[in-house]
Motif scaffolding. Structure first.
Motif, mmCIF file in Angstrom:
data_model
loop_
_atom_site.group_PDB
_atom_site.id
_atom_site.type_symbol
_atom_site.label_atom_id
_atom_site.label_comp_id
_atom_site.label_asym_id
_atom_site.label_seq_id
_atom_site.Cartn_x
_atom_site.Cartn_y
_atom_site.Cartn_z
ATOM 1 N N VAL A 127 30.017 39.293 30.559
ATOM 2 C CA VAL A 127 29.866 40.534 29.794
ATOM 3 C C VAL A 127 31.191 41.300 29.755
ATOM 4 O O VAL A 127 31.624 41.785 28.695
ATOM 5 C CB VAL A 127 28.742 41.404 30.391
ATOM 6 C CG1 VAL A 127 28.718 42.770 29.711
ATOM 7 C CG2 VAL A 127 27.400 40.720 30.248
ATOM 8 N N VAL A 128 31.845 41.405 30.900
ATOM 9 C CA VAL A 128 33.141 42.096 30.961
ATOM 10 C C VAL A 128 34.169 41.361 30.110
ATOM 11 O O VAL A 128 34.974 41.988 29.392
ATOM 12 C CB VAL A 128 33.624 42.205 32.422
ATOM 13 C CG1 VAL A 128 35.047 42.741 32.482
ATOM 14 C CG2 VAL A 128 32.688 43.103 33.218
ATOM 15 N N CYS A 129 34.157 40.038 30.164
ATOM 16 C CA CYS A 129 35.102 39.241 29.386
ATOM 17 C C CYS A 129 34.897 39.466 27.885
ATOM 18 O O CYS A 129 35.865 39.631 27.130
ATOM 19 C CB CYS A 129 34.935 37.761 29.734
ATOM 20 S SG CYS A 129 36.116 36.673 28.927
ATOM 21 N N PHE A 163 41.980 40.715 29.439
ATOM 22 C CA PHE A 163 41.016 39.753 28.909
ATOM 23 C C PHE A 163 41.330 38.347 29.393
ATOM 24 O O PHE A 163 40.442 37.623 29.867
ATOM 25 C CB PHE A 163 41.014 39.771 27.378
ATOM 26 C CG PHE A 163 40.440 38.519 26.780
ATOM 27 C CD1 PHE A 163 39.077 38.250 26.859
ATOM 28 C CD2 PHE A 163 41.264 37.580 26.165
ATOM 29 C CE1 PHE A 163 38.546 37.085 26.338
ATOM 30 C CE2 PHE A 163 40.742 36.412 25.644
ATOM 31 C CZ PHE A 163 39.381 36.167 25.729
ATOM 32 N N ALA A 164 42.605 37.927 29.261
ATOM 33 C CA ALA A 164 42.973 36.566 29.646
ATOM 34 C C ALA A 164 42.745 36.330 31.138
ATOM 35 O O ALA A 164 42.343 35.225 31.542
ATOM 36 C CB ALA A 164 44.434 36.296 29.274
ATOM 37 N N GLY A 165 42.982 37.339 31.968
ATOM 38 C CA GLY A 165 42.751 37.178 33.405
ATOM 39 C C GLY A 165 41.284 36.989 33.738
ATOM 40 O O GLY A 165 40.911 36.087 34.504
ATOM 41 N N VAL A 166 40.421 37.836 33.157
ATOM 42 C CA VAL A 166 38.978 37.692 33.392
ATOM 43 C C VAL A 166 38.465 36.410 32.746
ATOM 44 O O VAL A 166 37.570 35.738 33.290
ATOM 45 C CB VAL A 166 38.227 38.925 32.853
ATOM 46 C CG1 VAL A 166 36.719 38.777 33.040
ATOM 47 C CG2 VAL A 166 38.711 40.185 33.546
ATOM 48 N N TYR A 167 39.031 36.051 31.607
ATOM 49 C CA TYR A 167 38.619 34.831 30.904
ATOM 50 C C TYR A 167 38.925 33.587 31.738
ATOM 51 O O TYR A 167 38.132 32.635 31.779
ATOM 52 C CB TYR A 167 39.342 34.774 29.562
ATOM 53 C CG TYR A 167 38.949 33.640 28.663
ATOM 54 C CD1 TYR A 167 37.612 33.323 28.423
ATOM 55 C CD2 TYR A 167 39.920 32.865 28.035
ATOM 56 C CE1 TYR A 167 37.251 32.285 27.591
ATOM 57 C CE2 TYR A 167 39.576 31.829 27.192
ATOM 58 C CZ TYR A 167 38.246 31.533 26.979
ATOM 59 O OH TYR A 167 37.896 30.500 26.149
ATOM 60 N N LEU A 168 40.074 33.584 32.401
ATOM 61 C CA LEU A 168 40.420 32.463 33.276
ATOM 62 C C LEU A 168 39.408 32.336 34.406
ATOM 63 O O LEU A 168 38.957 31.228 34.734
ATOM 64 C CB LEU A 168 41.829 32.660 33.833
ATOM 65 C CG LEU A 168 42.355 31.592 34.794
ATOM 66 C CD1 LEU A 168 42.431 30.237 34.115
ATOM 67 C CD2 LEU A 168 43.726 31.990 35.339
ATOM 68 N N LEU A 169 39.037 33.444 34.989
ATOM 69 C CA LEU A 169 38.053 33.430 36.067
ATOM 70 C C LEU A 169 36.681 32.978 35.561
ATOM 71 O O LEU A 169 36.010 32.165 36.204
ATOM 72 C CB LEU A 169 37.952 34.828 36.684
ATOM 73 C CG LEU A 169 36.925 35.024 37.806
ATOM 74 C CD1 LEU A 169 37.264 34.130 38.992
ATOM 75 C CD2 LEU A 169 36.875 36.487 38.224
ATOM 76 N N ASP A 170 36.274 33.477 34.403
ATOM 77 C CA ASP A 170 34.968 33.134 33.846
ATOM 78 C C ASP A 170 34.884 31.651 33.488
ATOM 79 O O ASP A 170 33.887 30.976 33.790
ATOM 80 C CB ASP A 170 34.704 33.997 32.612
ATOM 81 C CG ASP A 170 33.304 33.794 32.057
ATOM 82 O OD1 ASP A 170 32.339 33.706 32.845
ATOM 83 O OD2 ASP A 170 33.170 33.735 30.807
ATOM 84 N N CYS A 171 35.943 31.137 32.845
ATOM 85 C CA CYS A 171 35.925 29.722 32.449
ATOM 86 C C CYS A 171 35.994 28.800 33.660
ATOM 87 O O CYS A 171 35.338 27.750 33.683
ATOM 88 C CB CYS A 171 37.083 29.433 31.491
ATOM 89 S SG CYS A 171 36.832 30.057 29.826
ATOM 90 N N TYR A 172 36.770 29.169 34.653
ATOM 91 C CA TYR A 172 36.835 28.325 35.847
ATOM 92 C C TYR A 172 35.472 28.255 36.528
ATOM 93 O O TYR A 172 35.041 27.196 36.988
ATOM 94 C CB TYR A 172 37.885 28.857 36.815
ATOM 95 C CG TYR A 172 38.020 28.013 38.059
ATOM 96 C CD1 TYR A 172 38.733 26.814 38.032
ATOM 97 C CD2 TYR A 172 37.421 28.396 39.255
ATOM 98 C CE1 TYR A 172 38.847 26.019 39.169
ATOM 99 C CE2 TYR A 172 37.524 27.618 40.389
ATOM 100 C CZ TYR A 172 38.234 26.433 40.345
ATOM 101 O OH TYR A 172 38.339 25.652 41.467
ATOM 102 N N ARG A 173 34.786 29.392 36.587
ATOM 103 C CA ARG A 173 33.458 29.413 37.209
ATOM 104 C C ARG A 173 32.467 28.564 36.416
ATOM 105 O O ARG A 173 31.652 27.837 36.996
ATOM 106 C CB ARG A 173 32.953 30.856 37.288
ATOM 107 C CG ARG A 173 31.622 31.024 37.991
ATOM 108 C CD ARG A 173 31.166 32.455 37.894
ATOM 109 N NE ARG A 173 30.988 32.854 36.514
ATOM 110 C CZ ARG A 173 29.890 32.598 35.794
ATOM 111 N NH1 ARG A 173 28.883 31.934 36.338
ATOM 112 N NH2 ARG A 173 29.807 33.004 34.543
ATOM 113 N N ASN A 174 32.551 28.617 35.077
ATOM 114 C CA ASN A 174 31.595 27.882 34.243
ATOM 115 C C ASN A 174 31.933 26.397 34.114
ATOM 116 O O ASN A 174 31.046 25.547 34.139
ATOM 117 C CB ASN A 174 31.528 28.506 32.850
ATOM 118 C CG ASN A 174 30.945 29.904 32.870
ATOM 119 O OD1 ASN A 174 30.114 30.223 33.726
ATOM 120 N ND2 ASN A 174 31.379 30.743 31.952
#
Length: 315
Positions: A127-129, A163-174
């Motif tokens: 959601v944050v991403c 955005f890119a920082g949170v996106y990296l975290l979100d994609c790595y988790r998924n």
């Protein structure tokens, strides 16, 4: 010689401005060549990946080709070298079109991400991403608006970084939780990493006296390279792409890569803090170190001057 004989002659303004445009193209053609050298191999490697190998089955030769492309980009980045920030940003219609297109791609990616979350379990990071992606899209438009002051534009330049920082975290988790080996998601993680670096160095150019350096050039070119790989890998593997990146992911990385490349070619001038100008306007040399006692009026002179003022008022 022709430039100094005719170009500077005010009687030949057309020739003068044509030569100025030519010098600007010569000054930026190294960056343009570097971006082309990143985009073309990226598109080719992505198509080769989708058409020749199954998902996660790329041979060692494929990764050697990616490493060779990165070495070429590193050499070009060294060749371009360090460049100071321009006094004034030289924009054109192509630059504005590229930034607006990047903003629209970001909005489309954010809408797709928001639609995918409908009816699914709510994840705070996702959601944050998605929210930061909307903010980034808005910031891209804000940064080229003439009605925006320097401080607001500078603040909005940091939105793609978050955005890119949170996106990296979100994609790595998924992605990493579902993939068994790193080669099944390594290219996607490298793509987001370079997207993050490119967004950071685009903002870096606003606060430092730099429009080009090895880190700036290599990050932006690397983002373009891996964005091209992700784009053609997705397109040539349709209708059912097996790769971790879906349509929203491809749109997001392409938008940030396009945004970074546009600012890389049309670098912003160095950011000037308004408070610094106020401090510089205060010159301590204007204040004398001492005062001549003869310049100080006596009490009698002050009283006499006051009485003369009263007489003038009464008359």
């Amino acid at each position: 010689m022709v430039y100094y004989v005719l170009g500077k002659n005010t009687a030949c303004p057309f020739l003068y401005y044509s030569m100025q445009d030519g010098f600007y193209i010569m000054k930026t053609n190294q960056k343009i060549f570097g971006l082309i050298a990143a985009l073309v191999p990226g598109l080719a490697l992505g198509a080769w990946r989708a058409l020749s190998y199954p998902y996660g089955g790329e041979p060692t030769l494929y990764y050697i080709m990616i490493a060779a492309s990165m070495l070429i980009l590193a050499f070009l980045s060294i060749k371009i070298g360090s460049q100071p920030a321009p006094e004034h940003q030289e924009t054109n219609d192509m630059f504005k079109t590229a930034v607006v297109l990047a903003s629209l791609l970001s909005i489309a990616a954010a809408c797709l991400r928001a639609y995918a979350m409908v009816g699914s379990p709510i994840n705070v990071i996702s959601v944050v991403c998605t929210g930061l992606l909307f903010v980034s899209a808005t910031g891209m438009i804000t940064m080229i608006s003439k009605n925006t002051d320097a401080e607001t534009s500078a603040v909005m330049a940091s939105a793609p970084i978050f955005f890119a920082g949170v996106y990296l975290l979100d994609c790595y988790r998924n992605i990493a939780s579902k993939a068994s080996v790193i080669r099944e998601y390594g290219i996607e993680m490298a793509t987001i990493s370079f997207i993050l670096l490119a967004a950071y160095f685009v903002a870096y150019m606003r606060f430092k006296d730099r429009s080009g350096s090895f880190a700036i050039s290599f990050s932006v070119m690397g983002a373009v390279l891996f964005a091209g790989i992700s784009l053609t890998s997705f397109i040539f593997s349709l209708p059912a792409s097996p790769y971790p990146f879906g349509l929203s992911d491809v749109l997001a990385v392409v938008s940030i890569a396009l945004y970074s490349a546009a600012w890389y070619l049309c670098a912003p001038p160095k950011y000037e803090d308004p408070n610094e100008n106020e401090e510089e306007s205060f010159d301590e040399e204007d204040i004398p170190d001492h005062c001549d006692p003869s310049d100080i009026p006596s009490v009698e002179e002050i009283i006499e001057e006051y009485r003369e003022i009263e007489k003038k008022i009464e008359n």
